[in-house]
Design a protein around this motif. Structure first.
Motif, PDB file in Angstrom:
ATOM      1  N   PHE A 110      41.117  40.350  46.820  1.00 42.48           N
ATOM      2  CA  PHE A 110      40.194  39.974  45.751  1.00 42.48           C
ATOM      3  C   PHE A 110      39.751  38.522  45.915  1.00 42.48           C
ATOM      4  N   LEU A 111      38.490  38.265  45.590  1.00 44.74           N
ATOM      5  CA  LEU A 111      38.003  36.886  45.576  1.00 44.74           C
ATOM      6  C   LEU A 111      38.395  36.299  44.235  1.00 44.74           C
ATOM      7  N   ASP A 112      39.104  35.178  44.293  1.00 38.45           N
ATOM      8  CA  ASP A 112      39.697  34.622  43.085  1.00 38.45           C
ATOM      9  C   ASP A 112      39.701  33.105  43.273  1.00 38.45           C
ATOM     10  N   PRO A 113      39.032  32.353  42.356  1.00 37.74           N
ATOM     11  CA  PRO A 113      38.932  30.901  42.546  1.00 37.74           C
ATOM     12  C   PRO A 113      40.289  30.213  42.683  1.00 37.74           C
ATOM     13  N   THR A 114      41.360  30.823  42.140  1.00 44.61           N
ATOM     14  CA  THR A 114      42.673  30.160  42.266  1.00 44.61           C
ATOM     15  C   THR A 114      43.347  30.461  43.612  1.00 44.61           C
ATOM     16  N   PHE A 115      42.757  31.328  44.409  1.00 45.04           N
ATOM     17  CA  PHE A 115      43.294  31.647  45.748  1.00 45.04           C
ATOM     18  C   PHE A 115      42.167  31.461  46.772  1.00 45.04           C
ATOM     19  N   GLN A 175      41.904  31.455  49.880  1.00 42.18           N
ATOM     20  CA  GLN A 175      41.847  32.400  51.020  1.00 42.18           C
ATOM     21  C   GLN A 175      41.651  33.835  50.564  1.00 42.18           C
ATOM     22  N   GLY A 176      41.575  34.043  49.244  1.00 41.76           N
ATOM     23  CA  GLY A 176      41.507  35.410  48.714  1.00 41.76           C
ATOM     24  C   GLY A 176      42.898  35.856  48.294  1.00 41.76           C
ATOM     25  N   ARG A 177      42.943  36.784  47.326  1.00 38.23           N
ATOM     26  CA  ARG A 177      44.234  37.258  46.767  1.00 38.23           C
ATOM     27  C   ARG A 177      44.508  38.677  47.273  1.00 38.23           C
ATOM     28  N   LEU A 178      45.508  38.769  48.167  1.00 35.32           N
ATOM     29  CA  LEU A 178      45.879  40.062  48.752  1.00 35.32           C
ATOM     30  C   LEU A 178      46.616  40.883  47.701  1.00 35.32           C
ATOM     31  N   ASP A 222      48.348  44.884  46.516  1.00 35.92           N
ATOM     32  CA  ASP A 222      48.881  46.147  47.036  1.00 35.92           C
ATOM     33  C   ASP A 222      47.888  47.248  46.638  1.00 35.92           C
ATOM     34  N   ALA A 223      47.278  47.881  47.647  1.00 37.38           N
ATOM     35  CA  ALA A 223      46.216  48.864  47.349  1.00 37.38           C
ATOM     36  C   ALA A 223      46.765  50.126  46.685  1.00 37.38           C
ATOM     37  N   SER A 224      48.090  50.297  46.687  1.00 37.68           N
ATOM     38  CA  SER A 224      48.630  51.489  46.015  1.00 37.68           C
ATOM     39  C   SER A 224      48.894  51.220  44.531  1.00 37.68           C
ATOM     40  N   GLU A 225      48.641  49.981  44.097  1.00 42.69           N
ATOM     41  CA  GLU A 225      48.839  49.618  42.679  1.00 42.69           C
ATOM     42  C   GLU A 225      47.475  49.470  42.005  1.00 42.69           C
ATOM     43  N   PRO A 226      47.401  49.713  40.653  1.00 42.65           N
ATOM     44  CA  PRO A 226      46.115  49.508  39.963  1.00 42.65           C
ATOM     45  C   PRO A 226      45.649  48.058  40.128  1.00 42.65           C
ATOM     46  N   ALA A 227      44.363  47.869  40.361  1.00 46.03           N
ATOM     47  CA  ALA A 227      43.877  46.504  40.604  1.00 46.03           C
ATOM     48  C   ALA A 227      42.601  46.197  39.832  1.00 46.03           C
ATOM     49  N   THR A 273      41.167  36.948  55.694  1.00 47.92           N
ATOM     50  CA  THR A 273      42.500  37.290  55.185  1.00 47.92           C
ATOM     51  C   THR A 273      42.739  38.795  55.273  1.00 47.92           C
ATOM     52  N   ALA A 274      41.742  39.566  54.855  1.00 51.75           N
ATOM     53  CA  ALA A 274      41.909  41.029  54.826  1.00 51.75           C
ATOM     54  C   ALA A 274      42.027  41.591  56.247  1.00 51.75           C
TER      55      ALA A 274
END
Ligand SMILES: Cc1ncc(COP(=O)(O)O)c(C=O)c1O
Length: 309
Positions: free
Chosen positions: A11-16, A18-21, A23-28, A86-87
């Motif tokens: 996810f693109l997130d101003p606090t990260f 490099q982007g926030r990795l 877990d794709a098996s969890e709700p996001a 990152t991804a």
């Protein structure tokens, strides 16, 4: 041992930065996200080879044009590039390429209007394997049916709220058209406008070629695509291929095209970033050109296309 995740999400997130990795098996995603509830968002599908995304500038530029059409403020190109890196690093480290296998992945960029009432979009990068079906279709070709898109070819200018030419998340209609083609025994679709102009496929641009000997004996090769102002998505693959073939002496043309032009061509292709250059064998049951010439033109263009970074 747990198998590596089939999909990597960042996810693109101003606090990260490099982007926030995640877990794709969890709700996001919030269930109220307008991307999910209204298809209100945009995306890009890109191909990465050996860790490098092909035509990345063209895709990032088109993402910005789509965002402008939807009046959506999306993160800047640097933030997307960081999240993509990152991804891809996460995916490739958990899926080492087999010796000799193509080290290729699908990289999707998605940006939605965010949850109801949000002031900023939701944006993420998704990396996954390349579907095997695309390679098969590239090698064997596809049968296509012509389907009515239901809009005239000048609709983009007259009705900008239809967002023609933007790559929006609202692809349910495009997917329904492909299912309809399957019910008819075909693989894919070429849309025709209500005033009879050839447009595009549900997930690809349309190309046709003529191969002629001029009166003075010189060989003329012409590559043509429907006119870009007819409410179609400007394809990054079509654009890059046109630039490359011009340098190889091909003539270029931009419609307008009617279905008979497709039937009279020496070869027709669907082209997109993930599937690449896919020859069309038959349209509405009628064979296009001859297998030999189709094959020859396909090999020539494939070799030019494969040199595009
Ligand atoms: C409707 C449509 N037209 C054309 C294309 C081809 O675009 P590109 O070559 O940039 O992948 C796509 C790709 O998904 C598409 O969805």
């Amino acid at each position: 041992m747990t198998p590596p995740a089939a999909v990597v999400l960042v996810f693109l997130d101003p606090t990260f930065p490099q982007g926030r990795l995640v877990d794709a098996s969890e709700p996001a995603l919030m269930a109220t996200d307008q991307g999910a509830t209204r298809g209100d968002g945009i995306f890009e599908s890109m191909l990465s080879t050996a860790g490098s995304v092909r035509k990345i500038e063209a895709h990032l530029d088109r993402l910005e044009s789509s965002a402008t059409a939807l009046e959506l403020t999306v993160p800047g190109q640097d933030a997307w590039r960081q999240a993509i890196a990152t991804a891809l690093a996460a995916y490739r480290s958990s899926h080492p390429a087999d010796a000799g296998a193509e080290d290729q992945q699908v990289v999707k960029l998605i940006a939605t209007r965010g949850p109801d009432g949000a002031s900023s979009p939701t944006a993420w990068v998704q990396v996954s394997a390349v579907p095997a079906k695309g390679r098969h279709q590239r090698e064997s070709g596809v049968d296509v049916v012509l389907l009515d898109r239901g809009y005239p070819s000048d609709v983009a200018e007259r009705a900008p709220w239809l967002l023609m030419g933007a790559k929006t998340l609202s692809y349910a209609v495009n997917m329904a058209a492909i299912r309809h083609a399957h019910h008819l025994g075909a693989d894919d679709v070429i849309f025709v406008s209500s005033d009879g102009m050839v447009l595009e496929g549900p997930t690809a641009s349309v190309l046709l070629a003529h191969h002629e000997t001029a009166d003075d004996g010189t060989l003329v090769k012409r590559l043509i695509t429907p006119q870009l102002d007819s409410g179609i998505l400007p394809g990054t693959s079509q654009g890059a291929l046109f630039t490359a073939v011009r340098a190889e002496g091909w003539e270029l043309g931009y419609g307008p095209l009617v279905p008979q032009d497709l039937l009279d061509a020496d070869a027709v292709w669907l082209i997109s970033s993930i599937r690449g250059l896919t020859p069309v064998n038959r349209i509405d049951g009628q064979e296009i050109g001859t297998p030999a010439l189709r094959g020859q033109l396909t090999s020539e263009l494939t070799s030019i296309y494969s040199g595009i970074q």
